[in-house]
Scaffold this active site. Structure first.
Site, PDB file in Angstrom:
ATOM      1  N   ASP A 312       0.817  -1.212   0.000  1.00 40.63           N
ATOM      2  CA  ASP A 312       0.000   0.000   0.000  1.00 40.63           C
ATOM      3  C   ASP A 312       0.859   1.273   0.000  1.00 40.63           C
ATOM      4  OD1 ASP A 312      -2.391   1.294  -0.146  1.00 40.63           O
ATOM      5  OD2 ASP A 312      -2.919   1.104   1.968  1.00 40.63           O
ATOM      6  N   LYS A 361      -8.097  -1.249   3.747  1.00 44.11           N
ATOM      7  CA  LYS A 361      -7.432   0.058   3.816  1.00 44.11           C
ATOM      8  C   LYS A 361      -7.347   0.526   5.269  1.00 44.11           C
ATOM      9  CE  LYS A 361      -6.340   2.521   0.393  1.00 44.11           C
ATOM     10  NZ  LYS A 361      -5.114   2.485  -0.356  1.00 44.11           N
ATOM     11  N   LYS A 413      -8.211  14.528  -3.152  1.00 37.74           N
ATOM     12  CA  LYS A 413      -8.595  13.972  -1.852  1.00 37.74           C
ATOM     13  C   LYS A 413      -8.453  15.015  -0.745  1.00 37.74           C
ATOM     14  CE  LYS A 413      -6.140  11.100   0.664  1.00 37.74           C
ATOM     15  NZ  LYS A 413      -5.414   9.885   1.027  1.00 37.74           N
TER      16      LYS A 413
HETATM   17  P1  NAI Z   1      -8.396   3.116  -9.848  1.00 41.14           P
HETATM   18  O1  NAI Z   1      -9.664   2.536  -9.345  1.00 41.14           O
HETATM   19  O2  NAI Z   1      -8.438   4.362 -10.642  1.00 41.14           O
HETATM   20  O3  NAI Z   1      -7.609   2.046 -10.705  1.00 41.14           O
HETATM   21  C1  NAI Z   1      -7.622   0.697 -10.417  1.00 41.14           C
HETATM   22  C2  NAI Z   1      -7.716  -0.063 -11.727  1.00 41.14           C
HETATM   23  O4  NAI Z   1      -7.610  -1.441 -11.431  1.00 41.14           O
HETATM   24  C3  NAI Z   1      -9.018   0.129 -12.454  1.00 41.14           C
HETATM   25  O5  NAI Z   1      -8.767   0.565 -13.770  1.00 41.14           O
HETATM   26  C4  NAI Z   1      -9.662  -1.251 -12.442  1.00 41.14           C
HETATM   27  O6  NAI Z   1     -10.403  -1.496 -13.607  1.00 41.14           O
HETATM   28  C5  NAI Z   1      -8.457  -2.128 -12.317  1.00 41.14           C
HETATM   29  N1  NAI Z   1      -8.645  -3.476 -11.758  1.00 41.14           N
HETATM   30  C6  NAI Z   1      -9.406  -3.887 -10.726  1.00 41.14           C
HETATM   31  N2  NAI Z   1      -9.243  -5.194 -10.509  1.00 41.14           N
HETATM   32  C7  NAI Z   1      -8.337  -5.629 -11.411  1.00 41.14           C
HETATM   33  C8  NAI Z   1      -7.739  -6.865 -11.681  1.00 41.14           C
HETATM   34  N3  NAI Z   1      -8.055  -7.959 -10.992  1.00 41.14           N
HETATM   35  N4  NAI Z   1      -6.841  -6.956 -12.666  1.00 41.14           N
HETATM   36  C9  NAI Z   1      -6.507  -5.852 -13.400  1.00 41.14           C
HETATM   37  N5  NAI Z   1      -7.047  -4.651 -13.201  1.00 41.14           N
HETATM   38  C10 NAI Z   1      -7.948  -4.533 -12.207  1.00 41.14           C
HETATM   39  O7  NAI Z   1      -7.485   3.314  -8.547  1.00 41.14           O
HETATM   40  P2  NAI Z   1      -6.163   4.164  -8.367  1.00 41.14           P
HETATM   41  O8  NAI Z   1      -6.511   5.488  -7.822  1.00 41.14           O
HETATM   42  O9  NAI Z   1      -5.354   4.076  -9.591  1.00 41.14           O
HETATM   43  O10 NAI Z   1      -5.465   3.342  -7.189  1.00 41.14           O
HETATM   44  C11 NAI Z   1      -4.987   2.057  -7.463  1.00 41.14           C
HETATM   45  C12 NAI Z   1      -4.721   1.286  -6.182  1.00 41.14           C
HETATM   46  O11 NAI Z   1      -3.692   1.930  -5.475  1.00 41.14           O
HETATM   47  C13 NAI Z   1      -5.912   1.190  -5.255  1.00 41.14           C
HETATM   48  O12 NAI Z   1      -5.938  -0.087  -4.676  1.00 41.14           O
HETATM   49  C14 NAI Z   1      -5.611   2.212  -4.200  1.00 41.14           C
HETATM   50  O13 NAI Z   1      -6.197   1.936  -2.970  1.00 41.14           O
HETATM   51  C15 NAI Z   1      -4.098   2.100  -4.132  1.00 41.14           C
HETATM   52  N6  NAI Z   1      -3.504   3.298  -3.607  1.00 41.14           N
HETATM   53  C16 NAI Z   1      -3.690   4.517  -4.197  1.00 41.14           C
HETATM   54  C17 NAI Z   1      -3.120   5.652  -3.681  1.00 41.14           C
HETATM   55  C18 NAI Z   1      -3.284   6.994  -4.253  1.00 41.14           C
HETATM   56  O14 NAI Z   1      -2.866   7.962  -3.619  1.00 41.14           O
HETATM   57  N7  NAI Z   1      -3.825   7.145  -5.426  1.00 41.14           N
HETATM   58  C19 NAI Z   1      -2.262   5.570  -2.498  1.00 41.14           C
HETATM   59  C20 NAI Z   1      -2.193   4.268  -1.917  1.00 41.14           C
HETATM   60  C21 NAI Z   1      -2.725   3.183  -2.513  1.00 41.14           C
HETATM   61  C1  DG6 Z   2      -8.614   7.191   0.671  1.00 42.19           C
HETATM   62  O1  DG6 Z   2      -8.017   7.008   1.856  1.00 42.19           O
HETATM   63  C2  DG6 Z   2      -8.092   6.439  -0.496  1.00 42.19           C
HETATM   64  C3  DG6 Z   2      -6.813   5.752  -0.328  1.00 42.19           C
HETATM   65  O2  DG6 Z   2      -6.516   4.893  -1.389  1.00 42.19           O
HETATM   66  C4  DG6 Z   2      -5.736   6.729  -0.102  1.00 42.19           C
HETATM   67  O3  DG6 Z   2      -5.855   7.841  -0.912  1.00 42.19           O
HETATM   68  C5  DG6 Z   2      -4.393   6.206  -0.271  1.00 42.19           C
HETATM   69  O4  DG6 Z   2      -4.325   4.989   0.383  1.00 42.19           O
HETATM   70  C6  DG6 Z   2      -3.403   7.181   0.269  1.00 42.19           C
HETATM   71  O5  DG6 Z   2      -3.488   7.199   1.649  1.00 42.19           O
HETATM   72  P1  DG6 Z   2      -2.636   8.142   2.533  1.00 42.19           P
HETATM   73  O6  DG6 Z   2      -3.132   7.860   3.909  1.00 42.19           O
HETATM   74  O7  DG6 Z   2      -1.213   7.766   2.371  1.00 42.19           O
HETATM   75  O8  DG6 Z   2      -2.943   9.534   2.089  1.00 42.19           O
END
Ligand code: NAI
Ligand code: DG6
Length: 529
Positions: A312, A361, A413
């Site tokens: 994560d 999460k 966010k």
């Molecule tokens: P998002 O929802 O925009 O992208 C995730 C993508 O994964 C989607 O396009 C979805 O269709 C695809 N997906 C879902 N299941 C799948 C599978 N089995 N195989 C292939 N593709 C699949 O999310 P985002 O914002 O890009 O975040 C991605 C991940 O990173 C999430 O799990 C989120 O919690 C984690 N994350 C994001 C952070 C951030 O600041 N944006 C920080 C920490 C973690």
């Molecule tokens: C809301 O908490 C969505 C999450 O996917 C966070 O944005 C992501 O885990 C980043 O979390 P943090 O606590 O490092 O800002």
């Protein structure tokens, strides 16, 4: 070109009997100084220790690819578009003027490390951390991957609504050349039901062994077609629910392989990707919070000597918490409660609005202060041996995490934190923080850092005293902790959450690999005549 995107040749040469350079390797001797502490009847007896190691780094940076699972999501599409903007030096108009592409937010591209002082002046000398050892430049990464959504990458970037319109407009033709992500594994039970409409690009069938082989073949083909030396496989797909840990199913290397063969319902898509990477000998990094690395996966990585890391991305609220909680506790102030709210409106927020995915999460966001509390039992009562419930774990601040989905704010966010602490003689202190940012623009540089660092760590070997052969590092890459909310560490060892300590470990390790001592703030010459 922005300074963070500039390529630099090898600038650092260490002149010392401990460091040797050949065309192929940098080899450095390192003295690991520690202390053994014997505790008896409340008395601490400390014996300083010194162990000698040698580190050997392969100098040639191989051609490196990143295969993202969730390539078409906000992080995946933003990573592709921003690398393309940097690679093609595309600048764009904003209401504030012209914006150049850069790698701000990447520790490895945009931060420096202190390597010593200038003789005579005593001035400290800092260099880009990317100069310490040869590292892949992000512009050179070859990217590809999978998504259950078949949106072509240019459309995926538009759907994400992260980047400025004028950047999207210019990068769109490059993104279009990437085509569609590869079809992926979709087990609806693991992600929120609200994601179902996205799932139009899936590998057919329910046979998990066939899925494993399919993913392995994808990795092999990507590697061969792009003539890569290394592929980092990166989970940036939706957060999954936790897998149940079931003895006989996912607790050992053989059991997890058998569970996949039997298509057991508790084997998640992310675990299949991790196992595929391990079996292909390519590193796997988990950027989401779920327990992809069930004990059987860790055991398999150990057996195959294949690298894994996670979990994560620690991007915003939690990163600040891993600084602030340490600051308070180290200042002798006692946080009584930490209340963290956030709301966001992107697809990640939508997925996390379902309880089982939120739970994953919540666990990763909540564990981040544990080690700081454990380190100060002057402030917090220690665990009571033999006790039940709270007393068994020791005193801990109340800590809550709330996430709400508010579509209107999109990727921007909002995180609100209250730190409520006990101060001198019964006083109280309340610190409130409001943190607002584009989530994907904080996360994307971390994906780059994790990929670049992982590739580097696959090129570093070590040997201890009396060992003739150099060996690879332990498969769980805990040096990735700085970028991770819930760092995966070698089983049985302590998790370090403090951002300062994580950074210090990274700097010290990189410096050790060129034969330099870790960071010391002793600065003796400034304190003596
Ligand atoms: P998002 O929802 O925009 O992208 C995730 C993508 O994964 C989607 O396009 C979805 O269709 C695809 N997906 C879902 N299941 C799948 C599978 N089995 N195989 C292939 N593709 C699949 O999310 P985002 O914002 O890009 O975040 C991605 C991940 O990173 C999430 O799990 C989120 O919690 C984690 N994350 C994001 C952070 C951030 O600041 N944006 C920080 C920490 C973690
Ligand atoms: C809301 O908490 C969505 C999450 O996917 C966070 O944005 C992501 O885990 C980043 O979390 P943090 O606590 O490092 O800002």
């Amino acid at each position: 070109i922005h300074p963070t995107a500039v390529r630099r040749p090898d600038y650092i040469t260490v002149q010392s009997g401990n460091t040797a350079y050949t065309d192929n390797h940098i080899t450095a001797k390192y003295l690991d100084r520690g202390a053994d502490v014997l505790i008896s009847d409340g008395q601490f007896t400390v014996k300083p220790t010194v162990k000698t190691y040698e580190f050997q780094t392969t100098r040639k940076v191989g051609k490196t690819g990143i295969m993202m699972i969730g390539m078409g999501g906000n992080n995946g599409s933003t990573l592709c578009a921003t690398i393309l903007a940097n690679r093609h030096q595309i600048s764009w108009h904003t209401k504030d003027g012209i914006q150049q592409p850069n790698y701000i937010g990447s520790v490895l591209r945009a931060s420096t490390v202190r390597i010593g002082t200038e003789p005579g002046t005593g001035k400290e000398v800092h260099v880009p951390i990317s100069d310490v050892l040869p590292m892949v430049h992000p512009n050179d990464l070859v990217f590809g991957g999978w998504d259950i959504s078949g949106f072509p990458m240019d459309k995926a970037m538009e759907r994400a609504k992260v980047l400025e319109y004028d950047l999207q407009r210019q990068v769109k033709p490059h993104m279009a050349l990437l085509g569609r992500p590869l079809p992926s594994i979709y087990y609806p039970d693991f992600i929120a039901a609200n994601q179902e409409a996205r799932a139009d690009n899936i590998i057919p069938g329910t046979d998990k062994q066939a899925h494993l082989e399919h993913i392995r073949a994808d990795i092999r083909r990507f590697k061969a077609e792009n003539q890569l030396d290394r592929v980092v496989v990166f989970w940036t797909a939706n957060t999954e629910r936790y897998s149940e840990i079931i003895p006989g199913v996912n607790d050992t290397a053989d059991n997890i392989l058998a569970a996949i063969k039997n298509s057991h319902s508790e084997v998640s898509p992310s675990t299949i990707f991790a196992v595929a990477s391990i079996l292909e000998g390519e590193p796997f990094v988990n950027g989401a919070p779920q327990n992809t690395f069930v004990p059987g996966v860790i055991a398999l990585a150990e057996r195959e000597k294949s690298f894994i890391g996670g979990d994560d991305l620690k991007s915003g609220q939690t990163k600040l918490k891993s600084v602030l909680a340490e600051f308070l506790v180290n200042a002798g102030i006692k946080p009584l409660s930490i209340a963290s709210y956030n709301h966001l409106g992107n697809n990640d927020g939508h997925n996390l609005s379902a309880e089982p995915q939120f739970k994953s999460k919540e666990i990763s966001k909540s564990s981040v202060v544990d080690d700081m509390v454990d380190a100060n039992r002057l402030l917090y009562k220690p665990p009571v041996p033999g006790a039940k419930g709270k007393a068994a774990k020791g005193e801990h601040p109340d800590h809550i995490v709330v996430i709400k989905y508010v579509p209107a704010v999109g990727d921007s966010k909002r995180a609100i934190d209250e730190y409520y602490s006990e101060i001198f003689c019964g006083g109280r202190q309340t610190i409130n923080i409001f943190n607002e940012c584009e989530d994907s623009l904080l996360a994307t540089p971390l994906i780059l850092d994790l990929t670049i660092l992982t590739e580097l760590l696959t090129r570093i070997k070590y040997r201890g005293e009396g060992q003739t052969d150099f060996a690879p590092l332990y498969p769980v890459l805990s040096l990735l902790s700085y970028m991770c909310k819930a760092p995966l560490v070698k089983p049985g060892t302590d998790v370090v959450n403090s951002l300062g300590r994580q950074r210090n470990a990274l700097d010290s390790f990189l410096k050790a690999c060129i034969g330099l001592e870790g960071n010391s703030d002793l600065l003796l010459e400034t304190r003596i005549w």
